[in-house]
Design an enzyme around this catalytic site. Sequence first.
Site, PDB file in Angstrom:
ATOM      1  N   SER A   1       0.833  -1.213   0.000  1.00 37.59           N
ATOM      2  CA  SER A   1       0.000   0.000   0.000  1.00 37.59           C
ATOM      3  C   SER A   1       0.861   1.254   0.000  1.00 37.59           C
ATOM      4  O   SER A   1       1.929   1.294   0.642  1.00 37.59           O
ATOM      5  CB  SER A   1      -0.884   0.029   1.243  1.00 37.59           C
ATOM      6  OG  SER A   1      -1.657   1.206   1.262  1.00 37.59           O
TER       7      SER A   1
ATOM      8  N   PRO B   1       4.633   6.101   9.339  1.00 43.55           N
ATOM      9  CA  PRO B   1       4.051   5.636  10.602  1.00 43.55           C
ATOM     10  C   PRO B   1       2.949   6.545  11.121  1.00 43.55           C
ATOM     11  O   PRO B   1       2.050   6.092  11.839  1.00 43.55           O
ATOM     12  CB  PRO B   1       5.245   5.604  11.572  1.00 43.55           C
ATOM     13  CG  PRO B   1       6.386   6.238  10.862  1.00 43.55           C
ATOM     14  CD  PRO B   1       6.080   6.307   9.403  1.00 43.55           C
TER      15      PRO B   1
HETATM   16  N1  LIG Z   1      -8.721  -1.034   0.236  1.00 40.46           N
HETATM   17  C1  LIG Z   1      -7.843  -0.145  -0.214  1.00 40.46           C
HETATM   18  O1  LIG Z   1      -8.189   1.005  -0.579  1.00 40.46           O
HETATM   19  C2  LIG Z   1      -6.384  -0.523  -0.302  1.00 40.46           C
HETATM   20  C3  LIG Z   1      -5.448   0.456  -0.636  1.00 40.46           C
HETATM   21  C4  LIG Z   1      -4.109   0.074  -0.804  1.00 40.46           C
HETATM   22  C5  LIG Z   1      -3.735  -1.242  -0.629  1.00 40.46           C
HETATM   23  N2  LIG Z   1      -4.667  -2.183  -0.268  1.00 40.46           N
HETATM   24  C6  LIG Z   1      -4.226  -3.576  -0.138  1.00 40.46           C
HETATM   25  O2  LIG Z   1      -4.499  -4.235  -1.366  1.00 40.46           O
HETATM   26  C7  LIG Z   1      -4.641  -5.639  -1.123  1.00 40.46           C
HETATM   27  C8  LIG Z   1      -5.929  -6.129  -1.778  1.00 40.46           C
HETATM   28  O3  LIG Z   1      -7.032  -5.446  -1.202  1.00 40.46           O
HETATM   29  P1  LIG Z   1      -8.544  -5.977  -1.440  1.00 40.46           P
HETATM   30  O4  LIG Z   1      -9.441  -4.952  -0.830  1.00 40.46           O
HETATM   31  O5  LIG Z   1      -8.726  -6.350  -2.843  1.00 40.46           O
HETATM   32  O6  LIG Z   1      -8.482  -7.298  -0.553  1.00 40.46           O
HETATM   33  P2  LIG Z   1      -9.689  -8.125   0.131  1.00 40.46           P
HETATM   34  O7  LIG Z   1     -10.876  -8.125  -0.771  1.00 40.46           O
HETATM   35  O8  LIG Z   1      -9.863  -7.662   1.542  1.00 40.46           O
HETATM   36  O9  LIG Z   1      -9.095  -9.617   0.126  1.00 40.46           O
HETATM   37  C9  LIG Z   1      -8.151 -10.042   1.059  1.00 40.46           C
HETATM   38  C10 LIG Z   1      -7.753 -11.451   0.704  1.00 40.46           C
HETATM   39  O10 LIG Z   1      -6.815 -11.897   1.687  1.00 40.46           O
HETATM   40  C11 LIG Z   1      -7.190 -13.223   2.050  1.00 40.46           C
HETATM   41  N3  LIG Z   1      -6.740 -13.597   3.380  1.00 40.46           N
HETATM   42  C12 LIG Z   1      -6.915 -12.910   4.527  1.00 40.46           C
HETATM   43  N4  LIG Z   1      -6.390 -13.632   5.549  1.00 40.46           N
HETATM   44  C13 LIG Z   1      -5.901 -14.782   5.011  1.00 40.46           C
HETATM   45  C14 LIG Z   1      -5.261 -15.930   5.533  1.00 40.46           C
HETATM   46  N5  LIG Z   1      -5.042 -16.056   6.843  1.00 40.46           N
HETATM   47  N6  LIG Z   1      -4.854 -16.921   4.678  1.00 40.46           N
HETATM   48  C15 LIG Z   1      -5.112 -16.823   3.363  1.00 40.46           C
HETATM   49  N7  LIG Z   1      -5.727 -15.754   2.786  1.00 40.46           N
HETATM   50  C16 LIG Z   1      -6.120 -14.756   3.612  1.00 40.46           C
HETATM   51  C17 LIG Z   1      -8.715 -13.198   2.004  1.00 40.46           C
HETATM   52  O11 LIG Z   1      -9.211 -14.527   2.001  1.00 40.46           O
HETATM   53  P3  LIG Z   1     -10.703 -14.866   2.542  1.00 40.46           P
HETATM   54  O12 LIG Z   1     -11.581 -14.662   1.323  1.00 40.46           O
HETATM   55  O13 LIG Z   1     -10.583 -16.304   2.951  1.00 40.46           O
HETATM   56  O14 LIG Z   1     -11.011 -13.937   3.663  1.00 40.46           O
HETATM   57  C18 LIG Z   1      -8.916 -12.461   0.699  1.00 40.46           C
HETATM   58  O15 LIG Z   1      -8.760 -13.352  -0.373  1.00 40.46           O
HETATM   59  C19 LIG Z   1      -4.597  -5.819   0.385  1.00 40.46           C
HETATM   60  O16 LIG Z   1      -3.280  -6.152   0.763  1.00 40.46           O
HETATM   61  C20 LIG Z   1      -4.941  -4.414   0.887  1.00 40.46           C
HETATM   62  O17 LIG Z   1      -4.429  -4.176   2.177  1.00 40.46           O
HETATM   63  C21 LIG Z   1      -5.988  -1.844  -0.116  1.00 40.46           C
END
Ligand SMILES: NC(=O)c1ccc[n+]([C@@H]2O[C@H](COP(=O)([O-])OP(=O)(O)OC[C@H]3O[C@@H](n4cnc5c(N)ncnc54)[C@H](OP(=O)(O)O)[C@@H]3O)[C@@H](O)[C@H]2O)c1
Length: 257
Positions: free
Chosen positions: A143, A149
């Site tokens: 991200s 921090p």
């Molecule tokens: N939201 C934002 O605006 C934003 C901005 C910058 C970066 N990001 C980052 O971008 C990435 C993708 O975001 P997203 O919103 O598309 O993600 P998301 O929909 O929240 O999906 C998270 C994934 O991680 C998996 N996961 C969580 N814990 C796990 C475990 N213990 N073992 C295996 N898999 C696990 C989940 O599996 P389950 O389906 O089993 O739960 C799901 O497939 C993340 O790293 C997020 O932090 C997000």
Amino acid sequence: MTFTRRTALLTAAIVAATAAATGCTASLPGGPKKVLVAGATGQTGKLIVSELLANGYQVRALARDTAKARQTLGDKVEIVQGDVKDPATLAAAFAGTDAVISAVGARGAKGPDRPEAIDYQGVKNLVDAAVANRSQQFVLVSSRGATQPDNPLNKIFGDVLIWKLKGEDALRASGIPYTVVRPGGLTNAAGGDKDLVFEQGDAVSGQTTITRADVARICVQALKHPEARNRTFETSARAGAPVTDWRAKFAALKPDR
Ligand SMILES: NC(=O)c1ccc[n+]([C@@H]2O[C@H](COP(=O)([O-])OP(=O)(O)OC[C@H]3O[C@@H](n4cnc5c(N)ncnc54)[C@H](OP(=O)(O)O)[C@@H]3O)[C@@H](O)[C@H]2O)c1
């Protein structure tokens, strides 16, 4: 020439011509062919899976719930049960794959799937498994703000950016060729219609956004271009023409070391 052989040759020629016209060529010769996707059931992960398939890669999805994964991802991918918190499940998940893309992310600020457990320890477990597997490449979705921090997101969401940086650091120290992609705020539009900005230094900036589909494109292009290796960069979208020359885009980035 038999009718069957002529049909097969014609089909192969059409597939090759279509791939050339759309840019959907398979992996580079000698490059990764079979890719493990961690976080494949997530919003970005499932788009990474589609983008890999569209680019001719074989895909194995790591999923905690294999039935949910099959429903989400369809029948063109292999699915393996595993949890990034449980290293014992990861060796089998990596076996026979050449590269990994991780889009895992914490599912809550507290509890078993908090940022420390997923964005740091879970990513580190993936990195250790990739080292043991001698994976050719590791692409990590992290991200923007990972080096900040004081970013307010840390207060709201379990120090998520602090733990993401520790996950990134584990990957950078691993010796595996890697790409760390740091998107701004994620959206669910289709993408593919804007210029993508790549920046380095993680300077504090205003709100920037990018679609999850564009993040998926970047991750897959990073596998296809050696120029993406050992780079960490922030990315967001802005008005302008979509990227066509991915090689130049990655080559303009400074390597981390
Ligand atoms: N939201 C934002 O605006 C934003 C901005 C910058 C970066 N990001 C980052 O971008 C990435 C993708 O975001 P997203 O919103 O598309 O993600 P998301 O929909 O929240 O999906 C998270 C994934 O991680 C998996 N996961 C969580 N814990 C796990 C475990 N213990 N073992 C295996 N898999 C696990 C989940 O599996 P389950 O389906 O089993 O739960 C799901 O497939 C993340 O790293 C997020 O932090 C997000």
